[in-house]
Design an enzyme around this catalytic site. Structure first.
Site, PDB file in Angstrom:
ATOM      1  N   GLU A 132       0.825  -1.211   0.000  1.00  0.00           N
ATOM      2  CA  GLU A 132       0.000   0.000   0.000  1.00  0.00           C
ATOM      3  C   GLU A 132       0.856   1.256   0.000  1.00  0.00           C
ATOM      4  O   GLU A 132       0.555   2.224  -0.713  1.00  0.00           O
ATOM      5  CB  GLU A 132      -0.940  -0.038   1.208  1.00  0.00           C
ATOM      6  N   ASP A 188      -3.048  -8.231  18.642  1.00  0.00           N
ATOM      7  CA  ASP A 188      -1.682  -8.495  18.190  1.00  0.00           C
ATOM      8  C   ASP A 188      -0.805  -9.081  19.280  1.00  0.00           C
ATOM      9  O   ASP A 188       0.214  -9.717  18.982  1.00  0.00           O
ATOM     10  CB  ASP A 188      -1.036  -7.197  17.691  1.00  0.00           C
ATOM     11  N   ALA A 224      -7.411  -6.315  12.202  1.00  0.00           N
ATOM     12  CA  ALA A 224      -8.483  -5.689  12.971  1.00  0.00           C
ATOM     13  C   ALA A 224      -9.678  -6.615  13.219  1.00  0.00           C
ATOM     14  O   ALA A 224     -10.180  -6.686  14.346  1.00  0.00           O
ATOM     15  CB  ALA A 224      -8.938  -4.403  12.275  1.00  0.00           C
TER      16      ALA A 224
END
Length: 435
Positions: free
Chosen positions: A178, A307, A323
């Site tokens: 990204e 995490d 998420a």
């Protein structure tokens, strides 16, 4: 300094949640209106929509569009309070946490601290190759990217100009893909007409991945599509070549040294403090190996999620640090706490994987919904709608949707602001000094 003890004041069980990420918020929301006292502790005053940090770093969005004050989220929920502070220790046996000079007692504890950037033992690289885990890092990267073009414009020799116009992203996971795609669009589209002495389209953007392919968690055909799409955007993709050194002058990839004043690290994560705080067994990344109900072994009233948790999944894999997984864990632990209070049993946590998503650039993305694959424009819109969905209840999603539409239709970037202190031009002092 003596500790200030924040003792319980009533008969309600107190639940302390450390970390206001996706998992922490999910726990708190599960407990809203219940007969418990919830204390949400975070060292920042805002919840951050971390998947869109790269768009802040590349000037598509402003920080305020992907973050929201924690107190505002829970302003109408009397049983949830917010404590701004940094946890420095945990006494599991004594059921209290230490936040600098405060000791806060609890009945139930949830650790949802998230992950930090890992440089695999090369912590000295951090100064010249920032990671992307918080707003401070995102705005610092944005400053470095925009300053690079300004300094290339003012450079007095070609070698220095090229050093500022070489951009290297290390790590071929979703964040690296990204970032590389967004930098390419920033250079080759949004800034293409803004300068006179340089052409931003001449920028060299490199994505370096030590593995044989990009997006290792995706099917091979989507990985290959991603590589081809990035190359169409003008990104050089280097595979199977490890990064062995990063200096203010540049980065060594395999046998080649590439001069660059702009290196961004997107290659690894770790979890800090968990072994020291809990005394529990952790994996190589520092994640606590939790029990099937996400508790710390030996402490059934203390949980680790998101995490920071090593949770067995399928085929020898662990639940990924994304998420949706953190939200599922948070909802489960909220219910588990209520069941423990009532003396009820709760079945073990079961993760339901919805799929993997990654955007490559404007109208390019890849999606794997457990074998159902999408790519291209349709995948990009699905990716965008999925992120808008996750923003609901945190940040007004219409604001982000409008900003994306502006960028998409007019090919314009948003907040192209250079903020914070700016060091003297390195060319006038030390050419190889980092930005």
């Amino acid at each position: 300094m003596p500790e200030k003890i924040i003792a319980k004041t009533g008969d309600k069980p107190r639940v302390i949640i450390v970390g206001a990420g996706f998992g922490g918020l999910a726990v708190a929301r599960q407990l809203v209106g219940k007969d418990v006292e919830v204390v949400l502790i975070d060292r920042s005053n805002h919840h951050l929509f971390q998947p869109l940090l790269y768009q802040v770093a590349t000037a598509d969005l402003s920080p305020a569009e992907i973050a929201w004050p924690i107190r505002s989220i829970f302003s109408h929920t009397p049983n949830v309070s917010v404590f701004l502070g940094e946890v420095t220790g945990i006494d599991l046996a004594g059921k209290s946490i230490i936040a600098r000079d405060h000791r806060v007692e609890f009945d139930y504890l949830v650790l949802s601290t998230g992950a930090a950037t890992s440089y695999f033992g090369h912590d000295d690289w951090e100064k010249v190759a920032p990671g992307l885990k918080n707003i401070g890092e995102a705005t610092e990267i944005r400053k470095r990217l925009l300053l690079a073009f300004e300094r290339a414009e003012n450079a007095e020799n070609e070698e220095t100009r090229q050093q500022f116009m070489n951009f290297v992203v290390v790590g071929g996971g979703p964040t690296g893909v990204e970032m590389a795609g967004a930098i390419a669009e920033l250079a080759k589209q949004a800034l293409s007409h803004d300068f006179r002495r340089i052409d931003p389209r001449d920028a060299r953007i490199i994505l370096a991945e030590g593995a044989p392919r990009l997006l290792g968690a995706f099917p091979e055909d989507l990985s290959e599509y991603t590589r081809q799409s990035l190359e169409k955007l003008g990104v050089e993709v280097i595979l199977n070549q490890p990064v062995s050194d990063i200096t203010p002058q540049g980065v060594r990839i395999g046998d080649d040294f590439i001069q660059s004043a702009n290196v961004i690290w997107a290659a690894g994560v770790k979890v800090d403090h968990m072994a020291d705080w809990t005394g529990a067994k952790t994996d190589r990344g520092g994640r606590v190996e939790v029990t099937p109900d996400l508790a710390i072994p030996g402490y059934p009233d203390a949980f680790v999620i998101g995490d920071a948790a090593h949770v067995a999944w399928r085929d020898g894999l662990t639940v990924p640090g994304i998420a949706p997984a953190a939200k599922q864990m948070g909802k489960y632990v909220g219910k588990r706490i209520l069941d423990r209070i009532k003396g009820n049993n709760t079945p073990p946590f079961t993760y339901k994987h919805a799929g993997n998503l990654a955007t490559i650039g404007r109208h390019r993305a890849v999606i794997d919904f457990n074998g159902f694959k999408l790519k291209g424009v349709l995948a990009w819109w699905v990716w965008g709608l999925a992120h808008i969905y996750f923003l609901i209840g945190i940040r007004a999603p219409a604001l982000v949707l409008v900003q994306w539409a502006w960028s998409y239709i007019f090919r314009k970037k948003g907040a192209r602001l250079i903020t914070g202190p700016v060091e003297p031009d390195p060319e006038k002092t030390d050419v190889h000094r980092p930005l």
